[in-house]
Every structure is written in structure tokens, then in C-alpha cells.
Motif scaffolding. Sequence first.
Motif, mmCIF file in Angstrom:
data_model
loop_
_atom_site.group_PDB
_atom_site.id
_atom_site.type_symbol
_atom_site.label_atom_id
_atom_site.label_comp_id
_atom_site.label_asym_id
_atom_site.label_seq_id
_atom_site.Cartn_x
_atom_site.Cartn_y
_atom_site.Cartn_z
ATOM 1 N N UNK A 66 0.828 -1.201 0.000
ATOM 2 C CA UNK A 66 0.000 0.000 0.000
ATOM 3 C C UNK A 66 0.867 1.258 0.000
ATOM 4 N N UNK A 67 1.974 1.221 0.739
ATOM 5 C CA UNK A 67 2.873 2.363 0.742
ATOM 6 C C UNK A 67 3.477 2.615 -0.629
ATOM 7 N N UNK A 68 3.900 1.541 -1.305
ATOM 8 C CA UNK A 68 4.413 1.697 -2.660
ATOM 9 C C UNK A 68 3.360 2.205 -3.624
ATOM 10 N N UNK A 85 -0.742 -3.133 -9.147
ATOM 11 C CA UNK A 85 -0.228 -4.152 -10.065
ATOM 12 C C UNK A 85 1.215 -3.855 -10.460
ATOM 13 N N UNK A 86 1.542 -2.578 -10.686
ATOM 14 C CA UNK A 86 2.918 -2.205 -11.019
ATOM 15 C C UNK A 86 3.870 -2.530 -9.880
ATOM 16 N N UNK A 87 3.431 -2.263 -8.640
ATOM 17 C CA UNK A 87 4.273 -2.567 -7.480
ATOM 18 C C UNK A 87 4.522 -4.071 -7.383
ATOM 19 N N UNK A 88 3.466 -4.872 -7.534
ATOM 20 C CA UNK A 88 3.617 -6.325 -7.449
ATOM 21 C C UNK A 88 4.502 -6.865 -8.580
ATOM 22 N N UNK A 89 4.300 -6.341 -9.797
ATOM 23 C CA UNK A 89 5.129 -6.782 -10.922
ATOM 24 C C UNK A 89 6.589 -6.384 -10.728
ATOM 25 N N UNK A 94 12.081 -8.050 -9.668
ATOM 26 C CA UNK A 94 13.315 -7.984 -8.880
ATOM 27 C C UNK A 94 13.715 -9.363 -8.370
ATOM 28 N N UNK A 95 12.729 -10.119 -7.870
ATOM 29 C CA UNK A 95 13.036 -11.465 -7.393
ATOM 30 C C UNK A 95 13.512 -12.355 -8.533
ATOM 31 N N UNK A 96 12.868 -12.226 -9.710
ATOM 32 C CA UNK A 96 13.300 -13.014 -10.857
ATOM 33 C C UNK A 96 14.714 -12.661 -11.303
ATOM 34 N N UNK A 176 -1.431 -9.256 -0.505
ATOM 35 C CA UNK A 176 -1.967 -8.710 -1.759
ATOM 36 C C UNK A 176 -3.475 -8.521 -1.659
ATOM 37 N N UNK A 177 -4.189 -9.513 -1.105
ATOM 38 C CA UNK A 177 -5.641 -9.390 -0.975
ATOM 39 C C UNK A 177 -6.020 -8.203 -0.091
ATOM 40 N N UNK A 178 -5.303 -8.018 1.016
ATOM 41 C CA UNK A 178 -5.611 -6.896 1.902
ATOM 42 C C UNK A 178 -5.275 -5.576 1.234
ATOM 43 N N UNK A 179 -4.164 -5.529 0.499
ATOM 44 C CA UNK A 179 -3.762 -4.285 -0.162
ATOM 45 C C UNK A 179 -4.705 -3.900 -1.289
ATOM 46 N N UNK A 180 -5.379 -4.861 -1.913
ATOM 47 C CA UNK A 180 -6.306 -4.543 -3.004
ATOM 48 C C UNK A 180 -7.467 -3.693 -2.504
ATOM 49 N N UNK A 181 -8.045 -4.041 -1.374
ATOM 50 C CA UNK A 181 -9.183 -3.302 -0.831
ATOM 51 C C UNK A 181 -9.096 -3.252 0.692
ATOM 52 N N UNK A 182 -8.200 -2.426 1.247
ATOM 53 C CA UNK A 182 -8.043 -2.411 2.714
ATOM 54 C C UNK A 182 -9.276 -1.898 3.444
ATOM 55 N N UNK A 183 -10.032 -0.965 2.827
ATOM 56 C CA UNK A 183 -11.209 -0.413 3.490
ATOM 57 C C UNK A 183 -12.280 -1.477 3.715
#
Length: 362
Positions: A66-68, A85-89, A94-96, A176-183
Motif C-alpha cells: 500500500x505504501x508503494x 499491479x505495477x508494485x507487485x510486478x 526484482x526477485x526473478x 496482496x488481498x488486503x492491499x487490493x481493498x483495505x477499506x
Amino acid sequence: MAESDAKARASAEAPGPTEIRSQLVRTELLKASAWLGLALLIGICIVLIQPILLIFAGIVVAAMLDGGTRLLGRILPIGRGWRLALVCLSLVAFLGWTILFAGSQIADQVATLQTVIMAQVERIAAWASEHGMGNVQLDAKTITENLAGTVGRVTAAVGSVVGALTSLVMIVVLGIFIAIEPRLYERGVAWMLPLKSRENFYITTARMGFTLRRLMAGRLLGMAVEGVGTWLACLAVGIPMAALMGLLTGLLAFIPNIGAIVSGILLVLVGFSAGTDTGFWAIAIYFVVQTVDGYLIVPMVAKQTVDLAPALVLGAQILLGALLGLLGLALADPIVAMIKVALEREAERNARSGTGTRAGAA
């Protein structure tokens, strides 16, 4: 007629064993029920401590994502979903990259790290025996068992490679699930609270989210500075396994205090394995990197979040590490920060209610 007969029978009947007419007894039973419920809640938390820690770790990952996402929102005028999505990608990329380009080198260095460390430990044990400090016999199995006993008992969920990978995947997916819709999840928890408590809940969770985002941003910045700085410095002075030393230093920087000590010991042992001069260079690198992190990054983060006393954090790490294992050790800092935010909010409410009471009395 039937209703009057029923009322007459009811009034004529004697109180049953479950009828409590004494206000004192009723009050005491309510108190006992509250204490019994609290004891049951504590017992449930003890039994389910590993799942609870995994959920909290997912919340920490969600705070970082969420911060990113919020940071990207300052420069990219696109929807929140696209930014997330950009943050996750970016994280996956980076890991790859790390696995493809640096994985083979780091894997080779990991294979030799244990040999180098054990050789240095045996040298220290021999030096101690020569100077009359007793006959110290150390091997990899003894050290591993002692560390496992020190780190804690509740480590079943992450006690193996498969368990650790499974837990890591669960934490990331949950984050990821929480960051998608934290509210959505915030409103769900607030729905279970009384109406009069919801405003305070929203204010407290907002402050906790702000604090956790800034705390994790500072932690990631410190990990990057320490990891890259150690890697480049080790390359410059010729310390063996520079990539692995940088990676371990960066990862251990997530754990304040204890992580720095462990990474410093590893760095110094590896440095002296290549010679005395290289060992002194390793000591110098360690102090320079920790000075930059301790006197530049940590104070900058503390100004934006909650200023946690080092002794308080270290005490929490020792306690949670002994009780909850590696996961408790890693999450001790954010747990203490969240508790401090909640206590500060409660103190603020008490101060306001006290001021209002005194004003009304005047």
C-alpha cells in the motif's frame, strides 16, 4: 381467561435455580463471565498463535504494498489497481532478476559459507582453550541446536523448507488481498463493534496504517542501503562472498538490533578467513554501514512514525523470539509500534474526557 390463568400460575410459582434476583449476585456473575471470556480468549490466542502471526505478517506486507502504491500515486495519475499491479510486478521482476543473474553465484557462496564459518569458530575455540578458558568443543549440530532452543518453541509452521515456503506464499497472497481493498476489511471489523466505538476505531486504524507504512518504508530503505553498501564495500576490499554478505546484511536489517549483530559477526568471521587485514576491513565496513543506518535512516524514520526506544524493541525481540520463534522475532518491531499507537490514542481520549469533565464541573 386463559391469559389470566397463566399469569396466576406464573405469580404463584416459586423462583427456579436459574432465577437471579439479587443485583449483587448478578453483577458478580457478569464480572466472572468477563474474566472467564478473557481467559478463553487468551487460551485461543496461545493455541492459534502461528496463524495469528501469519495474518499479522500479511498485514505488514499489505502495508508495504500500500505504501508503494501511494508513492506511485504522486507521480502516476492512474487508478489504484494499476499502481498496485505495477508494485507487485516490480517485486516479481526484482526477485526473478535476483534468481536468474545472482542466484547461481549466491548458491555457490552459500555452499561454502558454513565451512568458512565453522573453521573460524573452531579457531576461536582453540584460542580459548589455549588461554585457559576451558576445553570448548563446537560443531555445526551443537550450534544449530542451541540456536533453535534460543529462538523459540513455536516454530512448527516454518520449521522446514517446505513449511517456510508455504508460509511465505500465504503471507504474500494475504498481503496482496488486503492491499487490493483495505477499506473492505476495516469496515468489516468496525461492523462488529458498537456504533459509539467505531469512530475511535477508524481513527486508531488510520494512525496504525500511517505508522506501519512509514515504518516499513524506512525498514526497506535501511535494508537496501545496508545490503548494497556492504556488497560494494566487500567487493572493493576483496572480502570473500561479497554478494552473499550483502544479501544477508540486507535481509537481517529487517530485524533491528539483533539483525545487525548477527550480520556483523558473519561479516567479520568471513573477513578474517581471508587474512588479518581483510578482517579489519570487514570491521570497518560494518561500523560505517551501521553508523549510516543508525544515525541517518533510523532518526529520519522515527520523526515520521513513532520513536521506539532501542531497549524496548530489543526486550520485545527477546521475549517474542523466545515465545514465538523466528516470525515473532521478525515482527516484534511492528507489533510494538502498533501497541504504542493504540496506547497513545487511548491516552489522548482519556485526556480529552478528563478535560471535558473538569470543564463541566467548573
